[in-house]
Design a protein around this motif. Sequence first.
Motif, PDB file in Angstrom:
ATOM      1  N   GLY A 251       7.621  -2.659  -4.508  1.00 56.48           N
ATOM      2  CA  GLY A 251       8.694  -3.412  -3.867  1.00 56.48           C
ATOM      3  C   GLY A 251       8.214  -4.180  -2.648  1.00 56.48           C
ATOM      4  N   VAL A 252       9.144  -4.861  -2.001  1.00 53.30           N
ATOM      5  CA  VAL A 252       8.856  -5.638  -0.801  1.00 53.30           C
ATOM      6  C   VAL A 252       9.548  -4.939   0.363  1.00 53.30           C
ATOM      7  CG1 VAL A 252       9.121  -7.880   0.340  1.00 53.30           C
ATOM      8  CG2 VAL A 252       8.742  -7.781  -2.144  1.00 53.30           C
ATOM      9  N   PRO A 253       8.798  -4.562   1.387  1.00 51.73           N
ATOM     10  CA  PRO A 253       9.423  -3.890   2.526  1.00 51.73           C
ATOM     11  C   PRO A 253      10.547  -4.737   3.125  1.00 51.73           C
ATOM     12  CG  PRO A 253       7.031  -3.817   2.709  1.00 51.73           C
ATOM     13  CD  PRO A 253       7.360  -4.737   1.569  1.00 51.73           C
ATOM     14  N   PRO A 254      11.614  -4.104   3.570  1.00 54.37           N
ATOM     15  CA  PRO A 254      12.756  -4.850   4.117  1.00 54.37           C
ATOM     16  C   PRO A 254      12.376  -5.829   5.220  1.00 54.37           C
ATOM     17  CG  PRO A 254      13.355  -2.557   3.821  1.00 54.37           C
ATOM     18  CD  PRO A 254      11.872  -2.665   3.539  1.00 54.37           C
ATOM     19  N   ASP A 255      11.403  -5.484   6.052  1.00 49.53           N
ATOM     20  CA  ASP A 255      11.038  -6.376   7.160  1.00 49.53           C
ATOM     21  C   ASP A 255      10.281  -7.619   6.697  1.00 49.53           C
ATOM     22  OD1 ASP A 255       8.959  -4.486   6.545  1.00 49.53           O
ATOM     23  OD2 ASP A 255       7.922  -5.098   8.375  1.00 49.53           O
ATOM     24  N   LEU A 256       9.826  -7.674   5.452  1.00 56.61           N
ATOM     25  CA  LEU A 256       9.125  -8.848   4.930  1.00 56.61           C
ATOM     26  C   LEU A 256      10.002  -9.720   4.036  1.00 56.61           C
ATOM     27  CD1 LEU A 256       5.615  -7.401   3.992  1.00 56.61           C
ATOM     28  CD2 LEU A 256       6.279  -8.673   6.044  1.00 56.61           C
TER      29      LEU A 256
ATOM     30  N   GLN B  99       1.159 -13.491   3.170  1.00 52.26           N
ATOM     31  CA  GLN B  99       0.639 -12.637   2.116  1.00 52.26           C
ATOM     32  C   GLN B  99       0.854 -11.185   2.492  1.00 52.26           C
ATOM     33  OE1 GLN B  99      -3.472 -14.280   1.920  1.00 52.26           O
ATOM     34  NE2 GLN B  99      -2.986 -14.382  -0.245  1.00 52.26           N
ATOM     35  N   ALA B 100       1.089 -10.386   1.484  1.00 54.33           N
ATOM     36  CA  ALA B 100       1.178  -8.945   1.704  1.00 54.33           C
ATOM     37  C   ALA B 100      -0.217  -8.428   2.029  1.00 54.33           C
ATOM     38  CB  ALA B 100       1.731  -8.254   0.469  1.00 54.33           C
ATOM     39  N   THR B 101      -0.268  -7.387   2.819  1.00 55.67           N
ATOM     40  CA  THR B 101      -1.566  -6.843   3.205  1.00 55.67           C
ATOM     41  C   THR B 101      -2.238  -6.077   2.075  1.00 55.67           C
ATOM     42  OG1 THR B 101      -0.447  -4.898   4.081  1.00 55.67           O
ATOM     43  CG2 THR B 101      -0.956  -6.667   5.630  1.00 55.67           C
ATOM     44  N   GLU B 102      -1.463  -5.682   1.052  1.00 61.03           N
ATOM     45  CA  GLU B 102      -2.052  -4.883  -0.027  1.00 61.03           C
ATOM     46  C   GLU B 102      -2.433  -5.721  -1.242  1.00 61.03           C
ATOM     47  OE1 GLU B 102       2.207  -5.324  -0.784  1.00 61.03           O
ATOM     48  OE2 GLU B 102       1.171  -4.531   0.925  1.00 61.03           O
ATOM     49  N   ASN B 103      -2.789  -7.009  -1.037  1.00 67.75           N
ATOM     50  CA  ASN B 103      -3.237  -7.829  -2.168  1.00 67.75           C
ATOM     51  C   ASN B 103      -4.362  -7.133  -2.909  1.00 67.75           C
ATOM     52  OD1 ASN B 103      -1.552 -10.002  -2.136  1.00 67.75           O
ATOM     53  ND2 ASN B 103      -2.973 -11.351  -1.066  1.00 67.75           N
ATOM     54  N   ARG B 104      -4.307  -7.241  -4.203  1.00 72.66           N
ATOM     55  CA  ARG B 104      -5.360  -6.648  -5.020  1.00 72.66           C
ATOM     56  C   ARG B 104      -6.594  -7.536  -4.942  1.00 72.66           C
ATOM     57  NH1 ARG B 104      -2.322  -4.450 -10.262  1.00 72.66           N
ATOM     58  NH2 ARG B 104      -4.305  -5.048 -11.113  1.00 72.66           N
ATOM     59  N   PRO B 105      -7.771  -6.985  -4.721  1.00 71.17           N
ATOM     60  CA  PRO B 105      -8.965  -7.789  -4.489  1.00 71.17           C
ATOM     61  C   PRO B 105      -9.358  -8.677  -5.668  1.00 71.17           C
ATOM     62  CG  PRO B 105      -9.503  -5.436  -4.598  1.00 71.17           C
ATOM     63  CD  PRO B 105      -8.011  -5.553  -4.651  1.00 71.17           C
TER      64      PRO B 105
ATOM     65  N   GLY C 171      16.462   1.427  -8.808  1.00 71.02           N
ATOM     66  CA  GLY C 171      15.457   2.277  -9.432  1.00 71.02           C
ATOM     67  C   GLY C 171      14.076   2.095  -8.833  1.00 71.02           C
ATOM     68  N   GLY C 172      13.922   1.142  -7.904  1.00 73.40           N
ATOM     69  CA  GLY C 172      12.646   0.907  -7.235  1.00 73.40           C
ATOM     70  C   GLY C 172      11.957  -0.332  -7.731  1.00 73.40           C
ATOM     71  N   GLY C 173      11.180  -0.938  -6.866  1.00 67.82           N
ATOM     72  CA  GLY C 173      10.478  -2.162  -7.196  1.00 67.82           C
ATOM     73  C   GLY C 173      11.127  -3.361  -6.535  1.00 67.82           C
ATOM     74  N   ALA C 174      10.684  -4.540  -6.950  1.00 67.17           N
ATOM     75  CA  ALA C 174      11.181  -5.790  -6.378  1.00 67.17           C
ATOM     76  C   ALA C 174      12.014  -6.553  -7.391  1.00 67.17           C
ATOM     77  CB  ALA C 174      10.012  -6.655  -5.915  1.00 67.17           C
TER      78      ALA C 174
END
Length: 133
Positions: A57-62, A72-78, A108-111
Amino acid sequence: MDAEPVMAWIDPAKVERIVENLLVNAARHTPDGTPVWLRVTAEADGVLLCVEDAGPGVPPDLRQTVFEPFRQATENRPHAPGVGVGLALVARFAELHGGRAWVEERPGGGASFKVFLPGNVGAAWPERWASGG
């Protein structure tokens, strides 16, 4: 994929890019094997495109800033780096249609990324497209 037949005045290339960018974004930010769903539904005054995933999911603050250019999200896949313009284009292309893009938590979770494009075939062809804009 769940797509009911809908008819609307759209710029096909821009809507294709909207869908492509949302699907690429979902693939980039979810673990391998995570389900991703695409849904297209007719609304009383337009069309709703929805790309959902069962990822983190996307954190509420983003959620308010995720459509800004170069965010960009900090957890981008390399293995799938991006430059932060895909979701900005989604939002801009939705705006060019007179619509909007947003993200919320999927039940149920996710974006759940949503794009509303106003208008239907009963409406007049948008003037900006008649002139090639």
